[in-house]
Write an enzyme that holds these catalytic residues in place. Structure first.
Site, PDB file in Angstrom:
ATOM      1  CE  LYS A   1      -3.903   2.016   2.608  1.00 34.03           C
ATOM      2  NZ  LYS A   1      -4.778   1.854   3.791  1.00 34.03           N
TER       3      LYS A   1
ATOM      4  CB  SER B   1      -8.037   3.704   2.784  1.00 36.72           C
ATOM      5  OG  SER B   1      -7.205   3.083   3.746  1.00 36.72           O
TER       6      SER B   1
ATOM      7  CB  SER C   1      -8.366   1.007   5.789  1.00 38.14           C
ATOM      8  OG  SER C   1      -9.051   2.235   5.720  1.00 38.14           O
TER       9      SER C   1
END
Lengths: 490, 96, 479
Positions: free
Chosen positions: A80, A155, A179
């Site tokens: 990420k 996210s 997330s």
């Protein structure tokens, strides 16, 4: 013939170890697939092609010589884009950090690289991890591999989509209020938010320091345990890091669920829950009962307040964490700024997206004099109430079980205009972060639109092995993930 | 309570954010709605519950006082938008 | 109208740890700009602080030395504000649970002891340094000092005069030096004070509106700034105006302060607990071990000098105020043996040197041992006072050992009876006028002749011996 990249991490490792496939060959297959599929999914925002191939060669040498036996050696991974990677730009999907190249790596990524994992690239996300759909990003939204009209969740949408589309052997995401777990559920992959403190936060660009936690997104539960084995460790660079002293995360996987008690909080099954999701969750719980687990309804009344408490605390912390982006030492500096005040205000005004600004404003407001007690401090008290309720529930149950999100994936653009509505849907995930607990999401079915449904298991602190054990039983009971996925695509 | 445009301007000032005139209205509306919702907490009786800042019962996590320093100035300044004389640079600060 | 002056000080002092407070960077003054920085103290994304154990112990030590209570449970907080010298845009500090609280410091004002309350001492991090770019149009930032551990000492508003403010600052500096938690190098800015001052009509109770003057880095500027501000406020009130609560900047060159209004408008620091650092718990055992590490403090050292060594109170106070001076005293006494001689010489010679040239003399080769050796030569009558001064000058300049200098320069007192006798006779013969004056009863003439003899002996004569021989010869010659 089956593609290598469709294999799980464990299966891939076995082939690599047996010398039946090579790391470079494997890495090339992933890179080719990314070139082909990323334009439609948009999970990668930065590709590290040359570095990955170099790492692959190095990993191959270490595997061949027997120097490294880790299951992750030679496995292509995606990270990420809020975890700092030495020499590789780390953007947080924000204009603010569009050109930021960290001179240091996050501890979590560093650990994996040292074990020989191959970093394919950096993954899309909501800007500074604020959002639930990976639509708040300067790189354009990540699309759900199951149906590209749908969001991947957020996210960590890029991290979930990359695994679902077989564009990474596994990925790391971060979870502040859901997330990892919500995008895992949306994309039909396994996602674990570990107990707060298990994975070092050093080098994870902070959103809300007391809630943030890094965790793996994987193709199945075994893979999740294997990644945990390498990524979990005490880190002297993180004051909130704790040591894990409970052995390998893989060792209890096959112990079954006989005799375990599952608590179903009424608040997780209220009218907000989509019927399709409810059905799949209850069906899965039935399957566990058939294997000897007992399920019983319970109550977590404080959870009703989890969303406001979560948004107040996370936004307050974020308002301070994001204050360092001022265009002086790194990051976007407004070209128009003529004095120091404008360097601050314009750089930040131009560099941050709308949702980030909204949260900074909310957090600044909640901490400002006159509201500090009524909002921020009150939220901290509610946080304790919620943590205490969970603790009491764990006196009675081994785990709490329920949905991860009220619905399956929604369509792109569907929720962008109503921030509060988006926030409210974090009801099943945010409380877990407030209490610092581990939460595991495992795919358990498909809805009538053929979109994946995830079931969430919540345990007491450091109960990851138990969650993985139940997750493993679910995986076996509902059929393997791949079969489920094929069913979805049929 | 209402977070009107004036409130937004004040908070924006405090958080060093420039916000376009055209956006002010929208932020005021969003924040008003969001904070209005958050205020359900203030009605909640939390009795003598103590605020929970940390979830882990950790204390005294301390470093030994040993320098581990290497000079990495060049690398550390690579991302800076403006530098001069080995320093970071900003437009004149009146008070310096 | 007459006014009372009410002053409180906030003193910031850097702690002399090896490394910074939250990262492993060197805590060292100087160094090329931005060479003592790392991702942590530059506040780069994702980096995290870890508290330096020694910095914490130093803060506790300072608190104990100032008679504070130590918080058994303490925490760090974020203080939020934007300024280019503060890379995270928040300073890690302590808000509602400072590590030390509720203490006091006794100061000596005009021979009397006065007690000033210490409200709190907390730990925090220092900021970087802004410098105007002399060639360009901007401000340059050097973050080398950023993250150096600081303590902030907040006194109660118990100070009643600018002089007391200065003495309190001196006293606190001396305590910090004694406890060895800070170098207190004022020219390097490692200790500085903010002066909070208000005035009120004599005889009234309520405090007036106070102003704050920041970053005063000398004893003198604290006193001068307080004097000027008290005068300014009184002037404002006399003219029927009101004092505005504000921060003012003291200009030591101009001798006046300027309003910084507009800079500090409506500061709302939005303190909240630092989530990246865990609480601090101090147990009995730890506290005891820190207590044991505290050396003798200036007050008890002063009392010891007075009671055991018979040093006058005024002298003892002045000598002990500066730890390095007191250390020099002790070392010199150990060698020389006569505490009063050492004290006299420190009060005159050493203090004069400090006044003339600053504390450089304390870093010079004239350490306590060499100082004591010189005084021992003097005590034994082997050199004269004038020679002693010369030897000290030369030690400071060249670093040579006193005995070598005395040897090389031939400064040993001339005791050869014959040589002294020769000199005396020669002087009497060649100064008939003075001799006659002496004979006719003019006492002054003796001093004149004495000086001539000493000159003849190149200043190396033993005054007692010279006096004795001269007296004898004069009597012999006049009878």
């Amino acid at each position: 013939m089956m593609k290598l990249r469709e294999l799980t991490l464990k299966e891939t490792h076995d082939l690599l170890k047996a010398g039946e496939i090579g790391v470079v060959e494997l890495t090339r297959e992933y890179l080719d697939a990314i070139h082909e599929n990323n334009p439609s999914i948009n999970c990668y925002v930065t590709l590290c092609e040359n570095e990955a191939l170099n790492q692959a060669e190095e990993a191959q040498k270490r595997l061949s010589s027997g120097e490294e036996n880790s299951a992750l050696c030679g496995i292509p991974m995606g990270i990420k884009d809020n975890m700092c990677t030495y020499g590789v730009r780390t953007t947080c999907a924000s204009k603010m950090l569009e050109n930021f190249i960290p001179p240091y790596s996050s501890t979590a990524v560093d650990r994996l690289l040292k074990k020989g994992a191959v970093m394919l690239g950096k993954l899309n996300m909501d800007e500074f991890a604020m959002g639930s759909s990976t639509e708040n990003t300067i790189f354009g939204p990540t699309r759900n591999p199951w149906n590209t009209e749908y969001v991947a969740g957020g996210s960590s949408g890029g991290s979930a989509a990359a695994v679902a589309a077989n564009l990474a052997g596994f990925t790391l995401g971060s979870d502040t209020g859901g997330s990892i777990r919500q995008p895992a559920a949306f994309c039909g992959v396994v996602g674990l938010k570990p107990t707060y403190g298990l994975v070092s936060r050093y080098g994870l660009v902070a959103f809300a320091s007391s809630l943030d936690q890094i965790g793996p997104l994987t193709k199945d539960v075994t893979d999740c345990a294997l990644v945990m084995d390498e990524v979990v460790a005490h880190d002297p660079m993180d004051s909130t890091s704790v040591a894990w002293e409970n052995g390998s995360f893989t060792e209890d996987l096959e112990k079954g669920v006989k005799g375990l008690s599952l608590g179903l909080p009424a608040e997780f099954f209220d009218s907000a829950l989509d019927d399709g999701v409810r059905k799949a969750i209850l069906k899965t719980i039935k399957l566990l009962e058939e294997q000897g687990a007992s399920a019983q309804e319970t109550a977590l009344p404080g959870i009703k307040h989890a969303v406001p408490a979560y948004y107040l605390i996370s936004s307050s912390e974020a308002s301070a964490n994001l204050a360092r982006y001022d265009g002086i030492r790194y990051g976007h500096r407004s070209k128009a700024a003529k004095n120091i005040d404008e360097v601050y205000r314009s750089s930040r005004g131009e560099g941050f997206g709308r949702e980030v600004k909204r949260r900074i404003l909310l957090g600044t407001y909640a901490l400002s004099s006159g509201y500090h007690d009524e909002l921020y401090n009150k939220a901290l008290k509610v946080r304790r109430i919620i943590a205490n309720e969970f603790a009491r529930a764990f006196e009675q149950f081994d785990v709490i079980i329920g949905p991860a999100y009220p619905t399956t994936a929604f369509k792109l653009g569907e929720k962008l205009e109503d921030p509060l509505k988006m926030y409210l849907s974090d009801i099943y995930t945010a409380g877990v972060n407030l209490a610092g607990l581990p939460g595991l999401v495992v795919p358990c079915g498909l809805d009538d639109k053929n979109m994946p449904i995830g079931i969430q298991l919540i345990g007491k602190p450091f109960s990851e092995k138990l969650l993985l054990r139940i997750g493993y039983a679910i995986e076996k009971a509902v059929g393997s993930f791949k079969a489920l996925k094929n069913e979805g695509r049929a | 309570m209402a977070t009107d445009v004036e409130t937004i301007k004040k908070i924006a000032q405090l958080s060093a954010l420039s916000i376009n005139e055209s956006e002010l209205e929208g932020f005021a509306k969003d924040l008003d709605m969001i904070i209005g919702y958050m205020e359900q907490l203030s009605k909640l009786d939390t009795g003598d519950v103590k605020p929970m800042e940390h979830v882990l019962p950790l204390h005294n996590v301390l470093r030994e006082d040993v320098p581990t320093h290497v000079n990495r100035r060049e690398e550390l300044m690579n991302n800076a938008p403006e530098t001069a004389n080995e320093c970071f640079m900003v437009p004149s600060v009146v008070d310096a | 109208m007459e006014y009372d002056i009410i002053i409180g000080l906030e003193i910031h002092s850097e702690l002399k740890t090896q490394s910074k407070v939250f990262c492993g960077c060197k805590n060292e003054f100087g160094g090329d700009p931005n060479t003592q920085c790392c991702p942590v103290c530059l506040g780069m994304p994702g980096t995290l602080p870890v508290l330096n154990k020694t910095a914490l112990e130093y803060a506790i030590k300072a608190g104990l030395a100032m008679n504070c209570k130590i918080s058994r449970f303490s925490k760090l907080d974020r203080k939020n504000f934007f300024y280019p010298d503060m890379p995270k845009a928040y300073q890690i500090s302590q808000y509602d649970l400072p590590i030390c609280y509720d203490g006091y410091v006794d100061i000596e004002v005009n021979g009397e002891t006065k007690r000033i309350g210490i409200e709190r001492i907390h730990i925090e991090e220092d900021a970087g340094k802004l410098v105007h770019d002399p060639y360009g149009q901007g401000t340059l930032i050097d973050y080398n000092r950023c993250g150096v551990p600081l303590i902030e000492i907040v006194t109660r508003p118990d100070i009643r005069s600018p002089e007391e403010a200065r003495i309190l600052f001196e006293t606190i500096k001396s305590i910090l030096e004694y406890t060895e938690v800070s170098d207190c190098r004022m020219q390097e800015g490692s200790i500085r004070a903010d002066v909070n001052l208000s005035i009120r009509p004599k005889g009234t109770e309520a405090f007036g509106v106070r102003t704050e003057m920041k970053n005063l880095n000398s004893f003198r500027s604290v006193q001068r700034a307080a004097e000027a501000e008290a005068k300014r406020q009184a002037e404002v009130l006399r003219k029927g105006g009101v004092v505005i609560q504000e921060t003012r900047r003291w200009d030591d060159n101009k001798g006046e302060s300027f309003s910084m209004r507009g800079k500090e408008e409506a500061m709302d620091y939005r303190y909240f607990p630092e989530p990246d650092l865990v609480p601090i718990v101090v147990d009995d055992e730890w506290l005891e071990s820190i207590k044991r590490s505290i050396p003798e403090l200036p007050q008890s050292r002063r009392d010891r000098y007075i009671n055991e060594l018979g040093i006058p109170r005024y002298d003892a106070n002045l000598i002990t105020m500066n730890k390095r001076v007191a250390d020099m005293f002790d070392a010199a006494v150990a060698v020389c043996g006569n505490a009063k001689t050492v004290s006299n010489w420190i009060m005159t010679d050493i203090m004069r040197r400090i006044n003339d040239k600053g504390e450089a003399v304390l870093d010079s080769p004239l350490n306590g041992k060499r100082f004591g050796e010189i005084l021992l030569f003097l005590e034994k009558g082997e050199i004269t006072q004038a020679s002693a001064k010369k030897v000290m000058d030369e030690v400071i300049e060249t670093g040579a050992e006193p005995s070598e200098i005395i040897e090389k320069r031939g400064l040993k007192v001339q005791r050869d009876e014959n040589l002294v006798l020769d000199a005396v006779r020669k002087v009497i013969q060649s100064n008939p006028q003075a001799f006659n004056d002496y004979v006719s009863g003019k006492e002054k003439a003796f001093g004149f002749l004495m000086g001539r003899v000493m000159g003849e002996l190149k200043g190396k004569g033993d005054p007692a011996q010279v006096k004795e021989v001269l007296t004898r010869e004069l009597q012999a010659a006049s009878s």
